[in-house]
Design a protein around this motif. Sequence first.
Motif, short mmCIF file in Angstrom:
data_model
loop_
_atom_site.label_atom_id
_atom_site.label_comp_id
_atom_site.label_asym_id
_atom_site.label_seq_id
_atom_site.Cartn_x
_atom_site.Cartn_y
_atom_site.Cartn_z
N GLU A 77 1.30 4.18 -3.02
CA GLU A 77 1.16 5.60 -2.72
C GLU A 77 2.41 6.37 -3.14
O GLU A 77 2.32 7.46 -3.72
CB GLU A 77 0.90 5.79 -1.23
N THR A 129 -2.65 5.19 2.42
CA THR A 129 -2.56 5.44 3.86
C THR A 129 -3.55 6.50 4.33
O THR A 129 -3.52 6.88 5.49
CB THR A 129 -1.14 5.87 4.24
N SER A 130 -4.43 6.97 3.43
CA SER A 130 -5.36 8.03 3.80
C SER A 130 -6.43 7.55 4.77
O SER A 130 -7.02 8.35 5.51
CB SER A 130 -6.05 8.60 2.55
N GLY A 131 -6.71 6.25 4.76
CA GLY A 131 -7.77 5.72 5.60
C GLY A 131 -9.15 5.85 4.99
O GLY A 131 -10.14 5.39 5.57
N LYS A 132 -9.25 6.47 3.81
CA LYS A 132 -10.54 6.64 3.13
C LYS A 132 -10.64 5.64 1.99
O LYS A 132 -9.80 5.63 1.08
CB LYS A 132 -10.69 8.06 2.60
N ARG A 133 -11.67 4.82 2.03
CA ARG A 133 -11.85 3.79 1.01
C ARG A 133 -12.39 4.41 -0.27
O ARG A 133 -13.22 5.31 -0.25
CB ARG A 133 -12.82 2.72 1.52
N GLU A 178 0.83 -1.21 0.00
CA GLU A 178 0.00 0.00 0.00
C GLU A 178 0.86 1.26 0.00
O GLU A 178 0.60 2.20 -0.74
CB GLU A 178 -0.94 0.01 1.21
#
Length: 245
Positions: free
Chosen positions: A32, A76-80, A28
């Motif tokens: 990015e 790594t944003s945490g937003k799917r 991941e």
Amino acid sequence: MDKFDDLLRRFEDLNEIGAALSNERNIEALLEKILLAAKAITHADGGTLYRTDESGEHLRFEIMRTDSIGIAMGGTSGKRIVFPPLPLHLPGGQPNLSMVAAYCALNRCTVNIADAYAAEGFDFSGTRAFDARTGYRSTSFLTVPMMNHEGRVIGVLQLINAVDPVSGVVGVFSDSDRRLAESLASQAAIALTNRQLVSQLEALFESFITLINNAIDEKSPYTGGHCQRVPTLTMMLAEAVNDTT
């Protein structure tokens, strides 16, 4: 001279990026880094990284970034990312040549578009809908295939809106942008393939050890379950030592 200095700096950045990609172990984080590096060396405001799914029939959204409107999804944003994958073929089996990312993957070629709203032959209705919702104006597109050592497309790198670093005006991606993006995509594909191969080898090794353990356990009723109990007891001992003050 300024343009020459900028190009030289971007080549230096490309070399540094290649080294950084080869050292990244987390897939991941690797994906990015690939997109952020591509945006940086081409001065792109936004970008999307797609990967082919297990069937090889779809491009799956992995990372999305658009700096000027604060969009960060995936990685790594945490937003799917909620957008559905892009099909490479239509329901009737014909190649999906109207979507620029699918066209790029199917033809294994880079596509450089000056203005999406004036481009012919591609369906940018999804882009127009996105712009209408966000107030953005998607203009220039640079879409590059990511191919592994066997020449198979494993992903697509798409960059949006080339921004002049001095004036801030959105323009067209230059030939040097294209060459740099293609070079990065090639390095990134190798790094990603290597990381996937290492992960597969690790999984194979774990499976091999499990198979040996099961064979030993089943060989004798007196030692059955030994290989399952030892790791559990070892962890209990380690936790007990850790808890001791």
